[in-house]
Motif scaffolding. Structure first.
Motif, PDB file in Angstrom:
ATOM      1  N   ARG A 150      57.901  76.893  -6.663  1.00 29.53           N
ATOM      2  CA  ARG A 150      58.591  75.658  -7.078  1.00 29.53           C
ATOM      3  C   ARG A 150      57.852  74.988  -8.233  1.00 29.53           C
ATOM      4  NH1 ARG A 150      59.090  74.807  -1.535  1.00 29.53           N
ATOM      5  NH2 ARG A 150      57.277  73.422  -1.533  1.00 29.53           N
ATOM      6  N   TRP A 173      62.060  80.540  -8.190  1.00 29.93           N
ATOM      7  CA  TRP A 173      62.904  80.521  -6.992  1.00 29.93           C
ATOM      8  C   TRP A 173      62.480  81.639  -6.038  1.00 29.93           C
ATOM      9  CZ3 TRP A 173      64.849  81.049 -12.004  1.00 29.93           C
ATOM     10  CH2 TRP A 173      65.284  79.854 -12.596  1.00 29.93           C
ATOM     11  N   MET A 189      63.779  73.274  -4.742  1.00 27.46           N
ATOM     12  CA  MET A 189      63.669  74.548  -5.458  1.00 27.46           C
ATOM     13  C   MET A 189      64.995  74.933  -6.109  1.00 27.46           C
ATOM     14  SD  MET A 189      62.570  78.324  -3.988  1.00 27.46           S
ATOM     15  CE  MET A 189      60.828  77.912  -3.792  1.00 27.46           C
ATOM     16  N   GLU A 237      55.804  79.568  -1.673  1.00 28.30           N
ATOM     17  CA  GLU A 237      56.974  78.739  -1.970  1.00 28.30           C
ATOM     18  C   GLU A 237      56.584  77.537  -2.811  1.00 28.30           C
ATOM     19  OE1 GLU A 237      59.551  79.742   2.110  1.00 28.30           O
ATOM     20  OE2 GLU A 237      58.276  77.967   2.016  1.00 28.30           O
TER      21      GLU A 237
END
Length: 576
Positions: free
Chosen positions: A509, A514, A531, A505
């Motif tokens: 970002r 995404w 994000m 994640e």
């Protein structure tokens, strides 16, 4: 013949038929149980005993319970649709207003009773395509929308189809393909609903040319928290129109959606192009996805860190020449090898092509749930299984979740990965290497996607200018998907789901990408908002009176309580 042998045969002849009838399925169950065991070291003993026991039993349970139930569910839906067509004729708006009125009445009652709890659909979490199992709808005011499952209109002049939200991709292809029609973005899995991909997101292998599914939507019909019915188009309400995708029903209940169709041909010609390094794959995918005459359909399947097969496809007419007929392949017949296994053979065979039926192409991964089924039924691609059991299809994802309990759901997060990172295409090479480090799962899915920059009307996905193509208002991203048991789990070791998913994640970002919101999102609320662009979404939430009516997106898509502990990260966010 000896007296002993004669006595044995006489004894066999006196076996109780009821005993024999019971022994056969028990024996078959035990055989499947043995064949379904992993060849590796097995799960780490740190996993709960209940999870390890169910992992041992998963193959016979799936074969003898879930697969037949999935087939029965498919059969029921198919018969229902045929009877509906026979009784009511072509798609029609007849009855739609009455079905909508039921939802309106429920929302009016909720208002009259003081808007005490936020609203959600009554659909249980296990029935959806997300990874979540237990419901986070416990205190919600549940609104039933399951009856909104009709195709309303097929307009061959405007080239649009209008459907209620619970209509599935399978229902749409069954109706449209005989007319040589299809959705512009015809999403792969048959059980996915058009409402889910309209208010969430959806893609296919032509998304590098058309964009995400949301780019094909012409109009939304929604019911607001005040029980008003709005028809939302780009012309009538551009801000709400662009805010609805990725909103997951947190701006209103979807009553129907109108999307674009296209004329198609009954066959597709697929060209298979193997690559033998991450660099070669990334370079060829970027060139193919960004060139002016890009293939109509483009994807790649990655089998190891270095080896992959790119698939380029175009619609075509029926095979006519002797060579074309020789290269015809009905890839989705139940006795055929799973498509991803067939694609893998081109790593050794080299570049080649074939012609397949369009319907087979559209649902090429349904039988194998992409490549998940072999983790559940290890011998499912064996010719004997395919011939005698494959005709029932794959286990339904929703039913797979139904047979989980909270303990199994939590443990599965640390034994199985379902993750997708949508990254700028120039980062694909690095993404593959990082996925290998984080997950060690193969195959990997690669779908290129066109993402548009519409400034303040970009909605949830607001691309950074540096990621756009020169002189264009769009750029090419690529969805990289990992589905299966991580390498460390297969080695009998522990795999830190929280650490690795959060690393993905953070990297996504950082690169301007995404995460797929149907997966387990381990971001904090602040990280999730960093994000995804919430500006237009928040504005519409305030305007439509949604703040006390619906949970916001993060609260709808985050994992259930007890799956991951983010207390430390949330406390850090609160201090910053």
């Amino acid at each position: 013949m000896s007296d002993t042998v004669v006595s044995a045969f006489e004894a066999m002849g006196t076996v109780n038929p009821a005993f024999a009838a019971a022994a056969l399925p028990v024996g078959l169950f035990l055989l499947v149980l043995i064949l379904g065991q992993d060849s590796g070291p097995g799960l780490s003993k740190d996993f709960p005993l209940q999870f390890r026991v169910m992992a041992q039993l998963r193959t016979p349970i799936l074969m003898f319970i879930v697969v037949p139930l999935s087939y029965a569910k498919w059969l029921y839906t198919s018969v229902r649709e045929h009877l509906r067509r026979a009784r009511a004729g072509p798609p029609s708006y007849a009855g739609h207003d009455e079905r909508v009125a039921k939802v309106v009445a429920d929302i009016k009652l909720w208002n009259a009773e003081g808007r005490k709890n936020r609203m959600r659909t009554a659909r249980p979490n296990w029935a959806s395509m997300s990874t979540k199992l237990s419901s986070n709808k416990g205190t919600a005011n549940k609104i039933n929308t399951a009856h909104l499952n009709h195709i309303l209109d097929v307009d061959e002049e405007a080239m649009t189809i209008t459907c209620e939200p619970m209509v599935t991709m399978g229902m749409i292809t069954e109706y449209l393909l005989p007319k040589d029609l299809a959705l512009v973005v015809q999403v792969e899995m048959e059980s996915i609903t058009i409402g889910g991909i309209s208010m969430g997101f959806g893609m296919e292998t032509n998304s590098h040319r058309t964009g995400l599914f949301q780019e094909t939507v012409v109009a939304y019909e929604i019911c607001t928290p005040d029980a008003d019915i709005l028809k939302v188009t780009e012309e009538s309400d551009p801000e709400l129109f662009r805010a609805l995708p990725w909103s997951h029903g947190s701006l209103g209940f979807l009553m129907s959606v109108t999307v674009r169709m296209q004329r198609i041909k009954p066959f597709v010609r697929i060209t298979y192009v193997p690559t033998y390094s991450t660099k070669d794959l990334a370079s060829k995918m970027e060139t193919l996805a960004t060139q002016e005459n890009s293939p109509s359909f483009l994807e790649a399947t990655i089998y190891t860190r270095d080896k992959a097969v790119i698939q380029c496809a175009e619609f075509c007419d029926a095979p006519a020449t002797a060579e074309e007929k020789r290269r015809y392949n009905g890839i989705n017949w139940w006795w055929k090898p799973f498509y991803y296994k067939w694609v893998e053979t081109f790593i050794e065979k080299g570049e080649s092509w074939e012609i397949v039926p369009t319907k087979h192409f559209y649902h090429r991964f349904t039988r194998s749930i992409f490549w998940e089924i072999e983790d559940m039924i290890p011998f499912s691609n064996h010719p004997i299984y395919r011939l005698f059991w494959g005709w029932m299809g794959a286990p339904e994802v929703s039913l797979l979740k139904l047979f989980q309990g909270p303990v199994i759901r939590k443990a599965s997060v640390y034994a199985h990965v379902v993750q997708e990172s949508i990254m700028p295409i120039r980062h694909l090479g690095e993404g593959v290497e990082r996925f290998d480090d984080w997950y060690g799962v193969y195959p990997l899915l690669v779908f290129p996607i066109r993402v548009y920059d519409r400034g303040d009307l970009s909605g949830f996905l607001k691309p950074e200018k540096k990621n756009l193509l020169p002189g264009k208002n769009y750029g090419i991203w690529v969805d990289l998907g990992a589905y299966g048991a991580p390498r460390r789990v297969k080695q009998g070791k522990n795999w830190d789901a929280k650490y690795n998913i959060r690393e993905m994640e953070h990297w996504t970002r950082e690169k301007g990408g995404w995460q797929a919101t149907y997966t387990d999102v381990f971001a904090t609320r602040k990280e999730f908002r960093a994000m995804f662009n919430h500006e237009l979404y928040d504005k519409q939430r305030r305007r439509l009176g949604c703040l006390d009516a619906f949970p916001e997106v993060y609260d709808k898509i985050k994992p259930e309580s007890g799956i991951v502990d983010l207390a430390e990260e949330e406390a850090r966010d609160a201090r910053s």
